[in-house]
Structures are given as structure tokens and as C-alpha cells.
Design a protein around this motif. Structure first.
Motif, PDB file in Angstrom:
ATOM      1  N   ILE A 192      -9.728 -22.754   4.404  1.00 14.84           N
ATOM      2  CA  ILE A 192     -10.694 -23.527   5.186  1.00 14.84           C
ATOM      3  C   ILE A 192     -11.156 -22.644   6.337  1.00 14.84           C
ATOM      4  O   ILE A 192     -10.336 -22.168   7.128  1.00 14.84           O
ATOM      5  CB  ILE A 192     -10.080 -24.830   5.732  1.00 14.84           C
ATOM      6  CG1 ILE A 192      -9.659 -25.743   4.578  1.00 14.84           C
ATOM      7  CG2 ILE A 192     -11.060 -25.549   6.655  1.00 14.84           C
ATOM      8  CD1 ILE A 192      -8.936 -26.999   5.017  1.00 14.84           C
ATOM      9  N   GLY A 193     -12.459 -22.388   6.423  1.00 14.49           N
ATOM     10  CA  GLY A 193     -12.947 -21.530   7.501  1.00 14.49           C
ATOM     11  C   GLY A 193     -14.448 -21.381   7.493  1.00 14.49           C
ATOM     12  O   GLY A 193     -15.154 -21.950   6.647  1.00 14.49           O
ATOM     13  N   PHE A 194     -14.943 -20.615   8.467  1.00 15.27           N
ATOM     14  CA  PHE A 194     -16.377 -20.353   8.558  1.00 15.27           C
ATOM     15  C   PHE A 194     -16.788 -19.373   7.456  1.00 15.27           C
ATOM     16  O   PHE A 194     -15.978 -18.584   6.957  1.00 15.27           O
ATOM     17  CB  PHE A 194     -16.723 -19.787   9.941  1.00 15.27           C
ATOM     18  CG  PHE A 194     -16.524 -20.785  11.056  1.00 15.27           C
ATOM     19  CD1 PHE A 194     -17.490 -21.731  11.333  1.00 15.27           C
ATOM     20  CD2 PHE A 194     -15.350 -20.784  11.805  1.00 15.27           C
ATOM     21  CE1 PHE A 194     -17.314 -22.655  12.358  1.00 15.27           C
ATOM     22  CE2 PHE A 194     -15.154 -21.693  12.818  1.00 15.27           C
ATOM     23  CZ  PHE A 194     -16.143 -22.648  13.096  1.00 15.27           C
ATOM     24  N   ARG A 195     -18.065 -19.409   7.098  1.00 15.24           N
ATOM     25  CA  ARG A 195     -18.552 -18.646   5.942  1.00 15.24           C
ATOM     26  C   ARG A 195     -18.292 -17.143   6.056  1.00 15.24           C
ATOM     27  O   ARG A 195     -17.918 -16.504   5.086  1.00 15.24           O
ATOM     28  CB  ARG A 195     -20.055 -18.903   5.743  1.00 15.24           C
ATOM     29  CG  ARG A 195     -20.628 -18.183   4.527  1.00 15.24           C
ATOM     30  CD  ARG A 195     -22.044 -18.628   4.239  1.00 15.24           C
ATOM     31  NE  ARG A 195     -22.087 -20.030   3.872  1.00 15.24           N
ATOM     32  CZ  ARG A 195     -21.812 -20.505   2.651  1.00 15.24           C
ATOM     33  NH1 ARG A 195     -21.431 -19.668   1.688  1.00 15.24           N
ATOM     34  NH2 ARG A 195     -21.896 -21.791   2.398  1.00 15.24           N
ATOM     35  N   ASN A 196     -18.458 -16.581   7.273  1.00 12.56           N
ATOM     36  CA  ASN A 196     -18.297 -15.129   7.407  1.00 12.56           C
ATOM     37  C   ASN A 196     -16.884 -14.666   7.046  1.00 12.56           C
ATOM     38  O   ASN A 196     -16.678 -13.563   6.535  1.00 12.56           O
ATOM     39  CB  ASN A 196     -18.672 -14.677   8.816  1.00 12.56           C
ATOM     40  CG  ASN A 196     -17.775 -15.291   9.877  1.00 12.56           C
ATOM     41  OD1 ASN A 196     -17.276 -16.395   9.710  1.00 12.56           O
ATOM     42  ND2 ASN A 196     -17.596 -14.589  10.973  1.00 12.56           N
ATOM     43  N   VAL A 252     -12.863 -29.635  10.731  1.00  9.48           N
ATOM     44  CA  VAL A 252     -11.547 -29.207  10.215  1.00  9.48           C
ATOM     45  C   VAL A 252     -10.738 -30.389   9.689  1.00  9.48           C
ATOM     46  O   VAL A 252     -10.169 -30.332   8.578  1.00  9.48           O
ATOM     47  CB  VAL A 252     -10.752 -28.454  11.305  1.00  9.48           C
ATOM     48  CG1 VAL A 252      -9.312 -28.211  10.852  1.00  9.48           C
ATOM     49  CG2 VAL A 252     -11.426 -27.129  11.628  1.00  9.48           C
ATOM     50  N   ASP A 253     -10.653 -31.465  10.464  1.00  8.44           N
ATOM     51  CA  ASP A 253      -9.834 -32.615  10.054  1.00  8.44           C
ATOM     52  C   ASP A 253     -10.297 -33.198   8.725  1.00  8.44           C
ATOM     53  O   ASP A 253      -9.481 -33.522   7.850  1.00  8.44           O
ATOM     54  CB  ASP A 253      -9.870 -33.693  11.137  1.00  8.44           C
ATOM     55  CG  ASP A 253      -8.955 -33.355  12.302  1.00  8.44           C
ATOM     56  OD1 ASP A 253      -7.743 -33.221  12.088  1.00  8.44           O
ATOM     57  OD2 ASP A 253      -9.462 -33.192  13.423  1.00  8.44           O
ATOM     58  N   GLY A 311      -6.196 -20.314   7.083  1.00  2.48           N
ATOM     59  CA  GLY A 311      -7.291 -20.506   8.037  1.00  2.48           C
ATOM     60  C   GLY A 311      -7.006 -19.869   9.379  1.00  2.48           C
ATOM     61  O   GLY A 311      -6.101 -19.042   9.520  1.00  2.48           O
ATOM     62  N   ASP A 312      -7.800 -20.277  10.389  1.00  3.28           N
ATOM     63  CA  ASP A 312      -7.621 -19.727  11.732  1.00  3.28           C
ATOM     64  C   ASP A 312      -6.566 -20.518  12.490  1.00  3.28           C
ATOM     65  O   ASP A 312      -5.903 -21.403  11.929  1.00  3.28           O
ATOM     66  CB  ASP A 312      -8.954 -19.699  12.494  1.00  3.28           C
ATOM     67  CG  ASP A 312      -9.517 -21.096  12.726  1.00  3.28           C
ATOM     68  OD1 ASP A 312      -8.799 -22.093  12.475  1.00  3.28           O
ATOM     69  OD2 ASP A 312     -10.674 -21.195  13.164  1.00  3.28           O
ATOM     70  N   ASN A 313      -6.411 -20.199  13.767  1.00  2.00           N
ATOM     71  CA  ASN A 313      -5.349 -20.775  14.581  1.00  2.00           C
ATOM     72  C   ASN A 313      -5.402 -22.303  14.637  1.00  2.00           C
ATOM     73  O   ASN A 313      -4.390 -22.983  14.423  1.00  2.00           O
ATOM     74  CB  ASN A 313      -5.426 -20.186  16.001  1.00  2.00           C
ATOM     75  CG  ASN A 313      -4.213 -20.543  16.839  1.00  2.00           C
ATOM     76  OD1 ASN A 313      -3.085 -20.318  16.415  1.00  2.00           O
ATOM     77  ND2 ASN A 313      -4.440 -21.093  18.011  1.00  2.00           N
ATOM     78  N   ILE A 314      -6.578 -22.872  14.915  1.00  2.00           N
ATOM     79  CA  ILE A 314      -6.730 -24.330  15.035  1.00  2.00           C
ATOM     80  C   ILE A 314      -6.452 -25.007  13.693  1.00  2.00           C
ATOM     81  O   ILE A 314      -5.743 -26.025  13.623  1.00  2.00           O
ATOM     82  CB  ILE A 314      -8.149 -24.684  15.524  1.00  2.00           C
ATOM     83  CG1 ILE A 314      -8.383 -24.136  16.938  1.00  2.00           C
ATOM     84  CG2 ILE A 314      -8.375 -26.189  15.507  1.00  2.00           C
ATOM     85  CD1 ILE A 314      -7.510 -24.761  18.001  1.00  2.00           C
ATOM     86  N   THR A 315      -6.990 -24.442  12.615  1.00  2.00           N
ATOM     87  CA  THR A 315      -6.813 -25.032  11.280  1.00  2.00           C
ATOM     88  C   THR A 315      -5.336 -25.054  10.878  1.00  2.00           C
ATOM     89  O   THR A 315      -4.833 -26.064  10.362  1.00  2.00           O
ATOM     90  CB  THR A 315      -7.621 -24.231  10.239  1.00  2.00           C
ATOM     91  OG1 THR A 315      -8.990 -24.200  10.638  1.00  2.00           O
ATOM     92  CG2 THR A 315      -7.514 -24.855   8.863  1.00  2.00           C
ATOM     93  N   VAL A 316      -4.651 -23.954  11.123  1.00  2.00           N
ATOM     94  CA  VAL A 316      -3.228 -23.858  10.755  1.00  2.00           C
ATOM     95  C   VAL A 316      -2.391 -24.837  11.571  1.00  2.00           C
ATOM     96  O   VAL A 316      -1.477 -25.486  11.041  1.00  2.00           O
ATOM     97  CB  VAL A 316      -2.737 -22.404  10.951  1.00  2.00           C
ATOM     98  CG1 VAL A 316      -1.225 -22.332  10.866  1.00  2.00           C
ATOM     99  CG2 VAL A 316      -3.382 -21.499   9.913  1.00  2.00           C
ATOM    100  N   LYS A 317      -2.681 -24.974  12.857  1.00  2.00           N
ATOM    101  CA  LYS A 317      -1.943 -25.928  13.698  1.00  2.00           C
ATOM    102  C   LYS A 317      -2.109 -27.351  13.182  1.00  2.00           C
ATOM    103  O   LYS A 317      -1.156 -28.127  13.098  1.00  2.00           O
ATOM    104  CB  LYS A 317      -2.444 -25.838  15.141  1.00  2.00           C
ATOM    105  CG  LYS A 317      -1.842 -24.703  15.959  1.00  2.00           C
ATOM    106  CD  LYS A 317      -2.292 -24.811  17.406  1.00  2.00           C
ATOM    107  CE  LYS A 317      -1.648 -23.745  18.272  1.00  2.00           C
ATOM    108  NZ  LYS A 317      -2.078 -23.848  19.694  1.00  2.00           N
ATOM    109  N   ALA A 369      -2.953 -28.277  10.157  1.00  2.00           N
ATOM    110  CA  ALA A 369      -2.410 -28.425   8.807  1.00  2.00           C
ATOM    111  C   ALA A 369      -0.976 -28.923   8.843  1.00  2.00           C
ATOM    112  O   ALA A 369      -0.551 -29.736   8.002  1.00  2.00           O
ATOM    113  CB  ALA A 369      -2.497 -27.090   8.059  1.00  2.00           C
ATOM    114  N   THR A 370      -0.221 -28.455   9.835  1.00  2.00           N
ATOM    115  CA  THR A 370       1.169 -28.894   9.992  1.00  2.00           C
ATOM    116  C   THR A 370       1.242 -30.401  10.169  1.00  2.00           C
ATOM    117  O   THR A 370       2.123 -31.072   9.620  1.00  2.00           O
ATOM    118  CB  THR A 370       1.818 -28.182  11.198  1.00  2.00           C
ATOM    119  OG1 THR A 370       1.701 -26.767  11.004  1.00  2.00           O
ATOM    120  CG2 THR A 370       3.283 -28.555  11.312  1.00  2.00           C
ATOM    121  N   GLY A 371       0.296 -30.952  10.947  1.00  4.93           N
ATOM    122  CA  GLY A 371       0.275 -32.391  11.181  1.00  4.93           C
ATOM    123  C   GLY A 371      -0.008 -33.202   9.929  1.00  4.93           C
ATOM    124  O   GLY A 371       0.321 -34.391   9.853  1.00  4.93           O
TER     125      GLY A 371
END
Length: 588
Positions: A100-104, A131-132, A148-154, A156-158
């Protein structure tokens, strides 16, 4: 000289890696802090105070910093090595994996996974708020591992899924510092020029600032900060003056403010002119020029913004019940009229405004073609959530008034005209155009002066008493009957403003539970001053009548100004002229 660099690391590993690389990056004076999107924004003002030359960060955090900081921000890019390491790591997972992330970022991972003959599902997002939703969809498909990036990974744990962070390796970090060195060299060339301009602007008494559409102050000289009372640490204009957001919107819609048409703040402390600065990018940037409001007396038109009830007067004094015992339902457009200080503006704020509306206050002092065209442009872009409060329309020519009325009929905003005299009388005296009068004639409201509302005087006194108790930390519970009687007997030439000033002084000079007769000298002194002001006896004023009419006029203006405490508005009102005429006579 080392390049003072701030590295904002969204995750602990990036902070650790940067600290390890410090020894290799000898040209840089590096400070590393760890923080994600939510933690960085409140610290931006402090970053600017610490003298950094540039900022290095990654992903969404870098994007946020670039929007809110005037410092160059370098984004640590995701390299091929970073992608290869991450794919090698997740290749061994037997559980379903999704990116999950931005296209680039996603496109680079897809290319790498194809080379490694891996089949990984992915979801492209365009904003962090998505993201949610993407995580919920992934979980419903049985995905167990999220890349994914930092926010996505955090997050995902939830959701009960394993997160795999796309980390940055030393190659990516070093590449960012190489880019930073190049940007620093380029910026230094412009920095010398900027310092010269800033030095010049800092010596000027007029305030200058450059502001973007988000209210971020890109530059402000000391005069601007002093006039608007902005601290050196404050980099956003909207935090202190939220209504200036509307001003920038108006500038972006093609309104230009110059010496003929100015915006004056709600407290009457400063006046602003400005315009949009053409930019090649989509970013909108504006210049603002500030001066003390007293120096804006030569402007043709003043305007400003107000939103509902404010703290200038207690709410009780700004409500419909105070002005109309019948509690009539008012329709717009309308006109209000009454003496200076009777409460015309307060009536509109208290009776016609609600929290969803903004009042655009327009004061017309004289009619010039350029400023009149600017006025028509301003009202044409006002919307249904705004009320136009217009005073001084009689200072326009009759031809301009007719055109003004035609324009107002097409405007979505509702209109209230404010006059010192009865509009019917002004129509008879050909001070108001017939078409303009017809525009508001169905609803004309008279705001009586204070001496005609003596039955309400004690109610006003209590309202002010409560307000000033709070302001000065007093616990005054009432006013003695002798003081009430003296207040009833007073003439109240300046109406509510005079009552406000008197009650404020009474509260300031009272130390007991009741306002007692010991404060009456304040009121008697005011009465004596008003008697003295009302006299222009040559023997009392020292007026020399053995001179030309022009010189006698100037002497009279000076005497009235002194009697009015050098208040030009009060002096002009007493002399029966507007402030711009008074200013011209003083200048001449």
C-alpha cells in the motif's frame, strides 16, 4: 563553513543510520530528530529559529515539511537497493502480502517484483487519508502482511496485520546529502541578494511581508511584525488573524488593494494593501504592506471582516431585544441610521449575524473612479455566507450610487446600509440616489441614541459591570443609587462608546463591592470637558479673527482636534465633514 542540516527521521532506524553516517558527511553540521507527520508540524516554528540551512526527511513527512517551511526540504528517495532488500525479505513469507503506497513507490516495487518473478498485490493511494480504507480492504481479502511507509505499517498493526517498512539504506541517505550540497550552493548565491534586500526592508517604517495561501510568512520585516504583534517564532499569519485568509482569497480572485482601497483590521490598529505575486508554479504567493490605520486616512475606501459577536461589547448590548421591544423579524437588504456611537454596527452584529456568516465592513470616504471600480469588484465576489455592511454610500456621486445599486442586485451577499441621518431626509436632499434608496427602502431601522433609551440604561450598566469585572479581576456587585441617578442625568453625547469608557473607569477606580459616589468626579470631569468642547468663543480659545478665512479655518480645526484629544474621527464628526476632507485640510 559547515552546512547546518536538520534530519527529520520518521522511524528510529533512519535516525540511527544518519547518526552512523555523520563521520562521512564532514561538510554538514547534522542534527537528527525522530518524528512522524503528527509530531513534526507543531515544531516547525522552532526549526526556523535554530538557523538551519536545509531539512532532510522522507516520504509524507518531507512533503508536509516542504508545505509549511520556507527552508529547502530534500526528500530521501526510495532506491533500487531499498526495493531489492525489501522484496528479498518478504519473498520468504507464505502468508498473503500486499503493498500500500503512493504510485511513485509502488511502480518501483512492481518492476522489482517482476524481475524476481514475484506476484505481490498492491493498492495505490493518492492521499494519506486513504490508508485506513486500503487496510480494511486488504484485511477483508485475507492479507496478513502489509508493505508500506511508516504510517501505513503503524496502522497495519492495529488491524492485526504484520507491517514491513520500506526502509532507506545508506546509499539513499548519502544521495540525499549529495543533493542537499548542490541545493545549498545554489541557495547561497541568492542568499546574498536576499540579505541585501532584507537589510533594506528592515530599515523601513512601513511593514512588508510575503505570505503563501496557507498563511505561512515567507518573509516579514520588523515593522510588519510590530504592527501585527507577531512574535519572531510565529511563522503563520492565520493563527493570530484567521480572517486574513479571506483577504488572501480575495487577492487570489483578482482584487488589488492599493493606497485608494485598504483593509483595516477589526481593532483599527493597522491597514493592509497587497496583491498576488505571479508564480510559475501552482503555489499562490502574496505581498502585503502594512501601516498604522491612522496613516490610512487618505484612502478612498476602507474594508474589513467581522464574524458574529465579539468581545468589544457585552452580548446583551448587541442583541435584538435591546433595540426592538417588539422583536421584529428583519429582512435584507436594509438600512440602519442613528447618531455616531448609537450602536448601528452592534445592532447588525447582534441581530442579523450568526456563526455561519461573515460581515464585510465597507467604509466609503470619497468617490474616485479607480477605488469605485475596486469596490464593485470586491462586492461582486461576495457570497451568500457574507453580509455587506456599507457606511458612507452618500459620499459616492449619484451616478456611482445608481451603478452601485445595480451591481448589488446581482450579488449573492445580503446588504445593510448604515447612515448617520434618516435616508428619507437624505433622499429629499438629493444625497442618495433614488435607485439606491429603492434597494433598501422596505426595511429602514432607526437606532435611537442613548439619551432616548434611558429605560434600558441600568441594563447596559449591569452588562458592562459584568464584563469589566471579568477583565480587571473585580467582584463589584452593584452601583449605588446616587451614582445611577447621576448616570441617568448625563447627556451621553457619544452614546454607547461613552458609557463603555465611563463604566470601565468606574470599575478601575472601585476597590469595594459597590461603585460609590467617590467615582463621580470622573463623570463630572467628562461633563465639563464636553461643555468646554462645545464652545469656540474666540476669547476662550484664543482664536485670531484678524486673518484670512483659510487661516481661521485651520485654527478652528486645530482647536477642535485638541478638544477631541487629537481624535480625527471625532473632530471630523463634530465639524460635519468626513475624515478624508479633514485630512486634506490639515495637509493643505
Amino acid at each position: 563553513m559547515s552546512i547546518k542540516t536538520l534530519v527529520v527521521a520518521p522511524y528510529a532506524g533512519l535516525a540511527e543510520l544518519t547518526n552512523i553516517l555523520k563521520a562521512e558527511l564532514e561538510e554538514f553540521d547534522i542534527t537528527v530528530i525522530q518524528g512522524d507527520l503528527s509530531e513534526v508540524l507543531p515544531q516547525i516554528d522552532s526549526f526556523h529559529l535554530q538557523g538551519y540551512d536545509l531539512i532532510i526527511s522522507r516520504g509524507g513527512t518531507a512533503t508536509l515539511l516542504s508545505k509549511h517551511s520556507y527552508l529547502p526540504v530534500i526528500d530521501i528517495q526510495v532506491s533500487g537497493f531499498d526495493i531489492l532488500r525489501m522484496l528479498t525479505l518478504v519473498k520468504g513469507f507464505q502468508a498473503p502480502v500486499e503493498m500500500i503506497g503512493f504510485r511513485n513507490v509502488i511502480e518501483g516495487i512492481i518492476s522489482g517484483s517482476n524481475l524476481m518473478d514475484m506476484d505481490i498485490s498492491y493498492t495505490v493511494i493518492h492521499h494519506q487519508d486513504e490508508v485506513d480504507q486500503a487496510l480494511q480492504a486488504a484485511k477483508s481479502k485475507g492479507v496478513k502482511v502489509i508493505v508500506g511507509d511508516n504510517i501505513t505499517v503503524k496502522k497495519a498493526t492495529g488491524y492485526g496485520m504484520q507491517g514491513v517498512l520500506i526502509t532507506s539504506g545508506p546509499e539513499s541517505v548519502k544521495a540525499a546529502f549529495t543533493q542537499a550540497k548542490q541545493i545549498y550552493k545554489i541557495s547561497q548565491t541568492y542568499k546574498v541578494k536576499n540579505q541585501a534586500f532584507e537589510t533594506l526592508l528592515s530599515t523601513m517604517e512601513t511593514g512588508y511581508a510575503i505570505v503563501d495561501q496557507e498563511g505561512t510568512v515567507k518573509y516579514a520585516n520588523q515593522a510588519f511584525r510590530d504592527l501585527l504583534k507577531l512574535k519572531e517564532s510565529q511563522s503563520n499569519l492565520f493563527r493570530s488573524y484567521s480572517y486574513l485568509q479571506k483577504l488572501l482569497v480575495n487577492l487570489g480572485q483578482g482584487i488589488t488593494l492599493d493606497h485608494q482601497m485598504m483593509m483595516v483590521d477589526q481593532e483599527g490598529q493597522f491597514a493592509l494593501t497587497g496583491d498576488e505575486i505571479p508564480m510559475e508554479s501552482d503555489l499562490k504567493v502574496y505581498y502585503l504592506k502594512a501601516r498604522p490605520a491612522a496613516q490610512a486616512a487618505d484612502a478612498d475606501i476602507h474594508f474589513g471582516y467581522s464574524a458574529g459577536l465579539n468581545h468589544t461589547f457585552p452580548p446583551l448590548i448587541m442583541t435584538q431585544a435591546v433595540y426592538s421591544k417588539e422583536k421584529a423579524s428583519y429582512t435584507l437588504p436594509m438600512a440602519v441610521y442613528g447618531k455616531e456611537g448609537a450602536g448601528r454596527r452592534l445592532f447588525v452584529l447582534g441581530s442579523l449575524m450568526d456563526h455561519s456568516k461573515t460581515m464585510v465592513e465597507i467604509k466609503i470616504f470619497k468617490s474616485a473612479e479607480a477605488s469605485f471600480r475596486a469596490l464593485l469588484a470586491l462586492i461582486s465576489i461576495c457570497n451568500e455566507d457574507q453580509i455587506l455592511y456599507i457606511s458612507g454610500a452618500e459620499n459616492l456621486t449619484l451616478t456611482a450610487q445608481e451603478e452601485f445599486a445595480i451591481t448589488l442586485e446581482k450579488v449573492a451577499a445580503k446588504t445593510v446600509f448604515s447612515f448617520l441621518e434618516d435616508p428619507v431626509f437624505m433622499l429629499e436632499q438629493t444625497q442618495i440616489d433614488k435607485k439606491l434608496y429603492n434597494f433598501f427602502k422596505k426595511q429602514i431601522v432607526y437606532i435611537a441614541p442613548l439619551h432616548e433609551r434611558r429605560a434600558d440604561l441600568e441594563e447596559y450598566i449591569r452588562a458592562f459591570l459584568i464584563s469589566f469585572n471579568e477583565k480587571y479581576g473585580k467582584q463589584i456587585v452593584g452601583v449605588r443609587p446616587e451614582v445611577i441617578e447621576a448616570l441617568h442625568d448625563h447627556s451621553w453625547a457619544n452614546n454607547l462608546f461613552e458609557l463603555k469608557d465611563v463604566m470601565e473607569q468606574f470599575v478601575q477606580h472601585t476597590s469595594s463591592e459597590y461603585i460609590d459616589t467617590n467615582v463621580l468626579p470622573i463623570l463630572y470631569g467628562l461633563q465639563q470637558n464636553q461643555k468646554n468642547k462645545g464652545s469656540l468663543d474666540p476669547e476662550l480659545t484664543g482664536l485670531n479673527l484678524n486673518q484670512t478665512l483659510d487661516h481661521i479655518e485651520k485654527d478652528i480645526i486645530q482647536i477642535v482636534l485638541e478638544q477631541e484629544g487629537m481624535n480625527q474621527s471625532h473632530a471630523a464628526n463634530r465639524l460635519g465633514i468626513n475624515r478624508s476632507t479633514l485630512w486634506r485640510k490639515l495637509k493643505g
